[in-house]
Design a protein around this motif. Sequence first.
Motif, PDB file in Angstrom:
ATOM      1  N   PRO A  60      -2.845  -4.563  -3.861  1.00 18.76           N
ATOM      2  CA  PRO A  60      -1.946  -3.507  -4.337  1.00 18.76           C
ATOM      3  C   PRO A  60      -0.824  -4.042  -5.245  1.00 18.76           C
ATOM      4  O   PRO A  60      -0.339  -3.314  -6.114  1.00 18.76           O
ATOM      5  CB  PRO A  60      -1.380  -2.899  -3.051  1.00 18.76           C
ATOM      6  N   GLU A  73      -1.505  -4.017  -9.048  1.00 18.78           N
ATOM      7  CA  GLU A  73      -1.456  -2.775  -9.835  1.00 18.78           C
ATOM      8  C   GLU A  73      -0.349  -2.819 -10.877  1.00 18.78           C
ATOM      9  O   GLU A  73      -0.369  -2.037 -11.829  1.00 18.78           O
ATOM     10  CB  GLU A  73      -1.230  -1.582  -8.912  1.00 18.78           C
ATOM     11  N   ASP A  79       1.977   1.911  -3.509  1.00 15.08           N
ATOM     12  CA  ASP A  79       1.007   1.728  -4.588  1.00 15.08           C
ATOM     13  C   ASP A  79       0.885   2.977  -5.451  1.00 15.08           C
ATOM     14  O   ASP A  79       1.545   3.992  -5.215  1.00 15.08           O
ATOM     15  CB  ASP A  79      -0.357   1.301  -4.023  1.00 15.08           C
ATOM     16  N   ASP A 114       0.835  -1.212   0.000  1.00 13.32           N
ATOM     17  CA  ASP A 114       0.000   0.000   0.000  1.00 13.32           C
ATOM     18  C   ASP A 114       0.865   1.256   0.000  1.00 13.32           C
ATOM     19  O   ASP A 114       0.555   2.247  -0.671  1.00 13.32           O
ATOM     20  CB  ASP A 114      -0.906   0.028   1.234  1.00 13.32           C
TER      21      ASP A 114
END
Length: 559
Positions: A479, A482, A422, A419
């Motif tokens: 995350p 991504e 991210d 996170d």
Amino acid sequence: MVGALSQEAKDAFAFDQIPWDRFPCGPQTRDDVARMRSDDPDVVRQAVRGVNGELANSSWSVAALAVPFLLRVAADPHGSCRAYALEVAADAARSTLGPGRRQMLRLPEDEQLFEPSGYPGHWGIAAARDAITADLDLVLSLLADPAPDVRPYAAYAAVAASGRLDDVRSAVQARLGVETDPIVRAGLVFAVAQLACRLPDPECLTWTQTLWADPATPPAVRISAALSWLCLTDSPPPEGLLFILDVCATDDTARLMAPLPWLRAISYDGVTALHRWVRGLLHPDTWHEIDDPWAPSPTQGELYLASWFNGLPPGRLPDPYEMLKNTKWARLGTPMGQAASLPAALARLLDPDPTVRADAARDVLTEVTHQNTVYEATVPVALYIAAILNLPSTTAGEPAGDLLPTRFTLLEWLGDTSDDADDESVAAGARIFGPDHPDADSTVRIYRELRPAVYRAVQELLDDPDSRVRDAALIAAIPLAEHPALAAQRDILADRACLLLAASSNRHHRNRALDALRTWGHDTSTLENTEDAAARQRYNLVRNPDPWAGAGSTDDPPF
């Protein structure tokens, strides 16, 4: 308040006449001032460093209260760290320098600044300048001090005074006329030019050109004159000046000039400060580039991390035992220093006793976790955890009473770390530092490159029989997915997110699952419960860029 102190009170170090308790960090600064009278040089240096620490935290007000006493530390011919005391006193009268030819020697006169407490920082800066002015005769006397390291710092402090600038100019120019030390002379040239920025002097530009063009002038003085010329005008630099910078701005000259306070103000490693200044003046448009001359140079840890990353096996996780043995952990930074102690704790993550593993996880993750930051040591720790995640030893002895599964703890940390690296976090950094300068953080970029390898380890636990581990694996995978190479995994994760929302009451997990589904274009209206909607509204309120909108008028200050 500082101006109300009599000369007798200042000379007698009567610091108790100041109401320190009325200021943030005042009691600590009072204690630092008290220690400045110690006969132990180390104690005095630590005391001065304490005031400098308040400046580093933008607490100009308490630093201004210490200025009269710092000046007396500097004036004591038998004292220690005299130049350092002058530097801190002078820096209390300045704010951070900025890029651009007109900025590097300027002293902001009308800038509004605020301390972390909300107290107006520009009041503290003004008080520090007034304090220097009140003791200006003392400061100017130090221009002729027998110690050559004190003399340029005396000039650095004098040019920050709020008044009597004509007296300062006359004294600095008079000292320059008799000064024989070339490095001190270079500092005095900077002081004259800085005064010209504050008190216009049309002859100063011609004077600096005469200095840098004269081959009989020492290289350091020619360099300071050339840089001063660039700071005094917006005219294109003549070829002769560029030639002087090219020939005279050598590593040796940079090393000799590194102690000058004007260079220390932009120095993170001393030797390269001169080169930063040269590049910043000639190429101010590079301010937001990674090799920006004002940005900190890569640390040894960052350089090693880049080399470590380039040596990893492409597309797969390294052997954890080899990684533990071959990684030079002591070179990598953590929020608490260096990572030399991490290998022993990381090895205990494979202990057959789950209690030992729980303690090891606490030791490791505490060492590399602080303020949502990816540190140098965070990257290899994350890769090591991914490499051991599916080894049988990480589940040995479980279940074990109230202890959480080791894999759950490690997955939760991987999710939180992912996170912090991210797309949203990088975008926030770009908004702060500029689109071409995403937080200037090479460690984040390296971690983001490793996401596919980490994902493959996490993916194997998406069907774990323990629902806690299964859910933590999903939240860690979101995350990571991504990364463009993992785009095809998002539909699979979306299905699993819907299953989590049907069964889990974990607020963090539900928020992450719902956010992911919205980001990937799914309708979440039928998946939200009442608590989810309330949490989303609270989150939107926190993210509202205008928190005062609709709140009506208030007498309370925003800070």
